[in-house]
Scaffold this motif. Sequence first.
Motif, PDB file in Angstrom:
ATOM      1  N   VAL A  14      59.703  -8.747 -98.609  1.00 40.03           N
ATOM      2  CA  VAL A  14      60.129  -9.727 -97.600  1.00 40.03           C
ATOM      3  C   VAL A  14      59.690  -9.299 -96.205  1.00 40.03           C
ATOM      4  CG1 VAL A  14      62.051 -10.603 -98.965  1.00 40.03           C
ATOM      5  CG2 VAL A  14      62.446  -8.698 -97.399  1.00 40.03           C
ATOM      6  N   SER A  15      59.551  -7.989 -95.973  1.00 41.77           N
ATOM      7  CA  SER A  15      59.076  -7.527 -94.665  1.00 41.77           C
ATOM      8  C   SER A  15      57.667  -8.038 -94.394  1.00 41.77           C
ATOM      9  CB  SER A  15      59.095  -5.996 -94.606  1.00 41.77           C
ATOM     10  OG  SER A  15      60.424  -5.506 -94.638  1.00 41.77           O
ATOM     11  N   TRP A  16      56.808  -8.019 -95.419  1.00 40.58           N
ATOM     12  CA  TRP A  16      55.427  -8.469 -95.248  1.00 40.58           C
ATOM     13  C   TRP A  16      55.273  -9.956 -95.512  1.00 40.58           C
ATOM     14  CZ3 TRP A  16      51.700  -5.805 -92.938  1.00 40.58           C
ATOM     15  CH2 TRP A  16      51.891  -4.426 -92.781  1.00 40.58           C
ATOM     16  N   TRP A  17      56.288 -10.596 -96.098  1.00 41.74           N
ATOM     17  CA  TRP A  17      56.283 -12.048 -96.272  1.00 41.74           C
ATOM     18  C   TRP A  17      56.265 -12.751 -94.912  1.00 41.74           C
ATOM     19  CZ3 TRP A  17      57.904 -15.557-100.537  1.00 41.74           C
ATOM     20  CH2 TRP A  17      58.263 -16.840-100.092  1.00 41.74           C
ATOM     21  N   VAL A  18      57.015 -12.214 -93.951  1.00 39.27           N
ATOM     22  CA  VAL A  18      57.268 -12.915 -92.689  1.00 39.27           C
ATOM     23  C   VAL A  18      56.029 -13.064 -91.796  1.00 39.27           C
ATOM     24  CG1 VAL A  18      58.593 -12.831 -90.542  1.00 39.27           C
ATOM     25  CG2 VAL A  18      59.715 -12.308 -92.713  1.00 39.27           C
ATOM     26  N   PRO A  19      55.157 -12.055 -91.621  1.00 38.62           N
ATOM     27  CA  PRO A  19      54.065 -12.201 -90.646  1.00 38.62           C
ATOM     28  C   PRO A  19      53.125 -13.389 -90.862  1.00 38.62           C
ATOM     29  CG  PRO A  19      54.376  -9.885 -91.179  1.00 38.62           C
ATOM     30  CD  PRO A  19      55.257 -10.663 -92.114  1.00 38.62           C
ATOM     31  N   PRO A  20      52.677 -13.735 -92.090  1.00 40.67           N
ATOM     32  CA  PRO A  20      51.765 -14.887 -92.200  1.00 40.67           C
ATOM     33  C   PRO A  20      52.349 -16.201 -91.677  1.00 40.67           C
ATOM     34  CG  PRO A  20      51.616 -13.542 -94.171  1.00 40.67           C
ATOM     35  CD  PRO A  20      52.777 -13.011 -93.381  1.00 40.67           C
ATOM     36  N   PRO A  21      53.577 -16.604 -92.084  1.00 40.01           N
ATOM     37  CA  PRO A  21      54.097 -17.841 -91.488  1.00 40.01           C
ATOM     38  C   PRO A  21      54.372 -17.715 -89.998  1.00 40.01           C
ATOM     39  CG  PRO A  21      55.755 -16.836 -92.908  1.00 40.01           C
ATOM     40  CD  PRO A  21      54.455 -16.125 -93.159  1.00 40.01           C
ATOM     41  N   ALA A  22      54.717 -16.513 -89.526  1.00 41.76           N
ATOM     42  CA  ALA A  22      54.925 -16.329 -88.088  1.00 41.76           C
ATOM     43  C   ALA A  22      53.619 -16.551 -87.331  1.00 41.76           C
ATOM     44  CB  ALA A  22      55.483 -14.934 -87.809  1.00 41.76           C
ATOM     45  N   GLN A  23      52.504 -16.044 -87.873  1.00 38.64           N
ATOM     46  CA  GLN A  23      51.211 -16.256 -87.228  1.00 38.64           C
ATOM     47  C   GLN A  23      50.802 -17.730 -87.277  1.00 38.64           C
ATOM     48  OE1 GLN A  23      48.411 -13.561 -89.092  1.00 38.64           O
ATOM     49  NE2 GLN A  23      48.635 -12.125 -87.418  1.00 38.64           N
ATOM     50  N   THR A  24      51.034 -18.362 -88.417  1.00 44.36           N
ATOM     51  CA  THR A  24      50.700 -19.782 -88.533  1.00 44.36           C
ATOM     52  C   THR A  24      51.505 -20.605 -87.529  1.00 44.36           C
ATOM     53  OG1 THR A  24      50.244 -19.449 -90.888  1.00 44.36           O
ATOM     54  CG2 THR A  24      50.525 -21.711 -90.150  1.00 44.36           C
ATOM     55  N   ARG A  25      52.761 -20.248 -87.362  1.00 45.53           N
ATOM     56  CA  ARG A  25      53.612 -20.947 -86.389  1.00 45.53           C
ATOM     57  C   ARG A  25      53.082 -20.733 -84.976  1.00 45.53           C
ATOM     58  NH1 ARG A  25      55.468 -24.517 -84.489  1.00 45.53           N
ATOM     59  NH2 ARG A  25      57.626 -25.064 -84.035  1.00 45.53           N
ATOM     60  N   LEU A  26      52.651 -19.522 -84.670  1.00 40.08           N
ATOM     61  CA  LEU A  26      52.107 -19.228 -83.346  1.00 40.08           C
ATOM     62  C   LEU A  26      50.843 -20.042 -83.088  1.00 40.08           C
ATOM     63  CD1 LEU A  26      52.293 -17.499 -80.762  1.00 40.08           C
ATOM     64  CD2 LEU A  26      50.894 -15.784 -81.926  1.00 40.08           C
TER      65      LEU A  26
END
Length: 393
Positions: free
Chosen positions: A316-328
């Motif tokens: 779950v720690s590494w799950w978060v960065p891809p959608p966070a980048q897409t949101r950015l």
Amino acid sequence: MSVDVRRRPALPAWLLALVFTMFAFSTDDYVIAGVLPAISADLGVSEAAGGQLVTGFSLAFALAAPVASVVFATRSRRGLITWSLAVFVAANWAAAFTTSYAVLMGLRVLAALAAAAVVPAAYAVATSLAPEGRQGRYLALVMGGLTGSLMLGVPIGTWVGGAFGWQATFGLGGLLGLVALVAVRITLPEPPAGPAMPIKERLASLARPQVLLGLLGIVAVVLGSMMLMTYLAPFLRDLAGVGPVELGWVFALAGLAGLAGGQLGGRASDRWGADRALIAGIAGFTVVMGLFTACWFLRPLPLPALLPLLVVWAAVSWWVPPPAQTRLLALAGPAGPQALALNSSAVYVGVSGGGAVGGLVLESRGSGLLPLAAALVELVALALFWAAGRRRA
């Protein structure tokens, strides 16, 4: 009777070349920790001074990435990546022959500047060439080079340094960069040019409140994750009596789980949308941190009983960065490539902040409070992305 067999489209060779490029950069950045005593002894400096080679690389990267993204926004990304990789190779091979700490520091900064030019461009290429509905997945794959380096590149580089001397580790870094250069040159097409924007206009786009809030969200996401990652050794020692040997296996398992988690986060971002994937990832992280906190009151626990929880935590720690980048990217609009450069800097700020804030928690309250503090920071990240979305609306 015919059978309809649907196959997943093969990953393009250029995407694999970018993944390997990220693998080479990340290995080169982190591997110094494994050969630090040898470097310090040979160059006649303290290990604390030797450790500043990592700091110098990270700081140079964090400062240069957004500048390079703005300055080179209209340049050929294929040409930029290949020429920067050539500089990276030269800096590493020169480092293998230096006997001066000052020269080595300068070469590490030069390698970081080359990486700072490439990483934002690699993210921008991945998003611009990704097929419809696969943007998050392609971003996650490029980020997978980072987890791959922690799982494979850093151990191999450390072994090479131990067997043949620390100079061979830099030789290996240059070799990895050369392979990446050849692969990029052969496989990478020139991505379509984005809309032409004057530098002032690009900077103004990045200064919008929703973009700044999104970047702060990235910082908080990484900071919360790194609070526990940085101090996993004392936490597991106090919770389950884990020693260095067992910890090595835990990190290897966490790296594998993190690689899988990053891919799942990218797929979820494409299928559910970045917002839902981000909420799911942070919610999962918060639940795992709550379970770690509950385990603290049952200590000591056997390590095998904690392994499933550790695997889920890494995922779950590494799950978060891809959608966070897409949101950015969505928040930045036409200034997306420059926002990805600032994203890279935000990640480094989050890594540094995770070590600093986690250290304060460890010193003042002990390792048992780390999971709770990390969960609170992740919830702050979610609030920042929510506020960014409100400002965009």
